[in-house]
Write a protein that holds these residues in place. Sequence first.
Motif, short mmCIF file in Angstrom:
data_model
loop_
_atom_site.label_atom_id
_atom_site.label_comp_id
_atom_site.label_asym_id
_atom_site.label_seq_id
_atom_site.Cartn_x
_atom_site.Cartn_y
_atom_site.Cartn_z
N LEU B 11 0.84 -1.19 0.00
CA LEU B 11 0.00 0.00 0.00
C LEU B 11 0.89 1.24 0.00
CD1 LEU B 11 -2.48 -1.14 2.80
CD2 LEU B 11 -2.81 -1.31 0.32
N LYS B 12 0.69 2.07 -1.02
CA LYS B 12 1.45 3.33 -1.06
C LYS B 12 0.78 4.30 -0.11
CE LYS B 12 3.12 3.12 -5.76
NZ LYS B 12 2.91 3.62 -7.13
N ILE B 13 1.46 4.59 0.95
CA ILE B 13 0.79 5.32 2.02
C ILE B 13 1.51 6.61 2.37
CG2 ILE B 13 1.98 4.22 3.98
CD1 ILE B 13 -0.87 3.77 5.15
N GLY B 14 0.73 7.60 2.72
CA GLY B 14 1.29 8.85 3.23
C GLY B 14 0.61 9.15 4.54
N TYR B 58 1.15 8.79 -3.19
CA TYR B 58 0.53 7.83 -2.28
C TYR B 58 -0.92 7.55 -2.72
CZ TYR B 58 -0.79 12.44 -0.61
OH TYR B 58 -1.21 13.73 -0.56
N ASP B 59 -1.42 6.37 -2.35
CA ASP B 59 -2.83 6.04 -2.61
C ASP B 59 -3.69 6.23 -1.37
OD1 ASP B 59 -2.27 5.29 -5.19
OD2 ASP B 59 -1.85 3.20 -4.62
N ILE B 60 -3.05 5.93 -0.23
CA ILE B 60 -3.79 5.99 1.03
C ILE B 60 -3.20 7.09 1.89
CG2 ILE B 60 -4.34 4.72 3.16
CD1 ILE B 60 -4.17 2.18 1.45
N ALA B 61 -4.06 7.97 2.37
CA ALA B 61 -3.58 9.03 3.24
C ALA B 61 -4.17 8.85 4.63
CB ALA B 61 -3.99 10.39 2.68
N LEU B 62 -3.28 8.76 5.60
CA LEU B 62 -3.73 8.78 6.99
C LEU B 62 -3.64 10.24 7.43
CD1 LEU B 62 -1.76 5.85 8.72
CD2 LEU B 62 -4.01 5.80 7.64
N VAL B 63 -4.77 10.78 7.84
CA VAL B 63 -4.74 12.18 8.24
C VAL B 63 -4.98 12.28 9.74
CG1 VAL B 63 -5.82 14.43 7.96
CG2 VAL B 63 -5.49 12.96 5.97
N GLU B 64 -4.00 12.83 10.39
CA GLU B 64 -4.07 12.96 11.84
C GLU B 64 -4.24 14.44 12.21
OE1 GLU B 64 -0.40 12.97 13.82
OE2 GLU B 64 -1.08 11.80 15.54
N GLY B 65 -5.00 14.70 13.27
CA GLY B 65 -5.11 16.08 13.76
C GLY B 65 -6.38 16.77 13.30
N SER B 66 -6.70 17.85 13.99
CA SER B 66 -7.90 18.61 13.63
C SER B 66 -7.47 19.81 12.78
CB SER B 66 -8.62 19.07 14.89
OG SER B 66 -7.80 19.98 15.60
N ILE B 67 -8.46 20.50 12.27
CA ILE B 67 -8.18 21.65 11.41
C ILE B 67 -8.48 22.93 12.19
CG2 ILE B 67 -8.77 22.78 9.22
CD1 ILE B 67 -7.40 19.97 8.96
N THR B 68 -7.44 23.75 12.34
CA THR B 68 -7.64 24.98 13.12
C THR B 68 -7.14 26.24 12.40
OG1 THR B 68 -5.52 24.67 14.23
CG2 THR B 68 -7.45 23.81 15.37
N ARG B 69 -6.57 26.06 11.20
CA ARG B 69 -6.09 27.23 10.45
C ARG B 69 -6.52 27.10 9.00
NH1 ARG B 69 -0.61 26.42 12.36
NH2 ARG B 69 -0.24 25.76 10.21
N GLN B 70 -6.71 28.24 8.33
CA GLN B 70 -7.16 28.23 6.95
C GLN B 70 -6.17 27.52 6.03
OE1 GLN B 70 -10.31 29.08 6.35
NE2 GLN B 70 -9.94 28.21 4.31
N ASP B 71 -4.87 27.72 6.25
CA ASP B 71 -3.89 27.07 5.36
C ASP B 71 -3.95 25.55 5.49
OD1 ASP B 71 -2.70 27.66 8.01
OD2 ASP B 71 -0.98 26.57 7.21
#
Lengths: 359, 255
Positions: B11-14, B58-71
Amino acid sequence: MIYKVISKPEFRAFVDALVRANTSYGPRQVDTGRNGEPIYQFMPVSSADEIAFDYTVTASSAKHLLMPFREELSKFSFRDGNWSQEVSYDAPPIVLFGLRPCDINAINLLDEVMLKGPYPSPYYLARRKNTFIIGMDHLPLPDCFCKSMNRHTTDHGFNLFASDIGEKYFLSINSSKAFNFLKEFETADPTYEDDCLLIERRKTIKQSFQTNVEVTGLPMFLDLEFDSPIWEKWGDKCLNCGTCAMVCPTCYCYNVEEHVETGLGSSSREKRLYSCNLVDFAEVTGGHNFRPKNGDRLKYRYYHHYRGFAVNDNQQICVGCNRCGRACLAGINPKDVINDLRLEKESCMTCVSPSPQKS
Amino acid sequence: MNHLGFDIEKLKIGSFDFTCCEGCQLQLANKESTLPEFLALLDIRNFREISSERLDDYDIALVEGSITRQDEVERLKAIRAQAKVLVAYGTCACFGGMNAQKNKFPKEECIRTVYGDKQIDTMQESHKISDFVTVDYSIPGCPVNKEEVERIVVSIATRSPIALPKYPVCVECKQRLNTCLFDLGEVCLGPISRAGCDAVCPSGKTVCLGCRGPADGINYDSFVQLVKDKELSTDEMNEKLAFYNGFTEYLNHEG
Ligand code: SF4
Ligand code: SF4
Ligand code: SF4
Ligand code: SF4
Ligand code: SF4
């Protein structure tokens, strides 16, 4: 059955020797509740000192010792594009001390479900055969209703049963193993007086029940009341948390999960005890849920316990320990639900047959 | 790799972190007993905690964390555009997480309290990532349970169905023979929180704060009633419900 009496200190010595020599489980106090009441569970014990001989009731039943909450059913290995399966029914011998008559009756019911059908469970059988059960009688708690279910006495399903007759225990010996273990301890044949004390004890127990749940004719009632509004009423309270089934000595439902191990070289098939109150109990492939509402699911739990399913000859499988009622955070308990159902039916009977009015 | 006669591609992962403590990503490097096997399933293209490679295929992205800034929103959208499968990884990504504690205070006050007079760019609220992008799978937990992560990654690799338990924590808690914390006079979110953590908190005599979010089909009204019937504090209950931000829709619905 062979009957003997044993002094309390001698019985304690016997239990001590037994649990020291074997992997054993017995009632232990694990906590003190909000109102100072002791909380007990069947826990590992390795000496008589660890056992709460005068315990009231355990919060959870002993069923997980015969039917673990999680159990590996088989292991698969994959090699060279092929696979092999490994199954093991290994169950080391254990001693189960301090079971109440209702608990022993519950195991007898499980025996019927797990062993009598066309597909007896070898996993259960292995454990059951290797479990040495010592029962003990007790005075019922205010909310026990095993007498209503006629499960307050038992004459089989144990190796040894101890009735408290004051200075001594009256022992019912139901296996040669128990008889042989006891040989090294001082016992005596019951005297006429001992017999009287036992009968007295049984009478006291019988008269001490404070909770009666009227279950006569209940199976038919349940059939007639299939669409009763009480299921919605109680279902609205239900948290779908499965607590009742986990603590219940006769709930046996399970789910089977398979997991491939991280190395992809093997996988395991695991059984996990489940509950018909859980939201996806009746969900099938494709996503359809046959019992989408809390009330539907709660109803079936009551059906199984008080009407019975064909698999166990339509027997009621509730033994009346009220563990589910004590543990339910939503205040759902067999006594209130069944009384409600009866009230429902009775009020309905009065309203369908009003005295005819002449106009 | 070959499994049961099928060739399995790595699995190509990021793995990407936003506003969080990166504790969930660290969990990936945990559980040493199976770490080599786990890493063997993966072709790590972009993963700060484990490797210095920075590739964008990558094909699969693990996204950690919440979103608190526009960027962060822009960065998240770019990841979504690249990934075939996007996984919300950890409680912050799934619900906004502990960071959402700030949501109930005015932004200026938060900045002043934490950073003094420094100029800080932050949103009023800490958001779950699904507020901005479509999420394919969620792996909740503060931190995530590595076993569950492994199981889900293996399921993706072997194309098996992926599911979290639908039932609440109480099931696992009862299986561990724990004394119910309600019986000890505490408010526990176990009856409404998603299982899968093996009731780790109540097993350590700490109440469940619902880091895995609500279970399926929870009975919120009955839960509130339970807290009242036991004469426990509803304020305390609300505080707990707000802790990981997983129960906002219920809290708001109560008013
Ligand atoms: S009846 Fe009570 S214990 Fe059983 S699932 Fe419902 S709320 Fe839980
Ligand atoms: S169907 Fe429900 S009541 Fe019957 S054994 Fe299963 S969990 Fe218990
Ligand atoms: S249904 Fe309740 S009262 Fe009946 S055996 Fe089970 S736990 Fe005991
Ligand atoms: S301690 Fe919490 S999780 Fe455990 S049974 Fe009680 S409410 Fe459920
Ligand atoms: S018990 Fe509750 S707070 Fe603790 S890990 Fe499980 S879901 Fe999270």
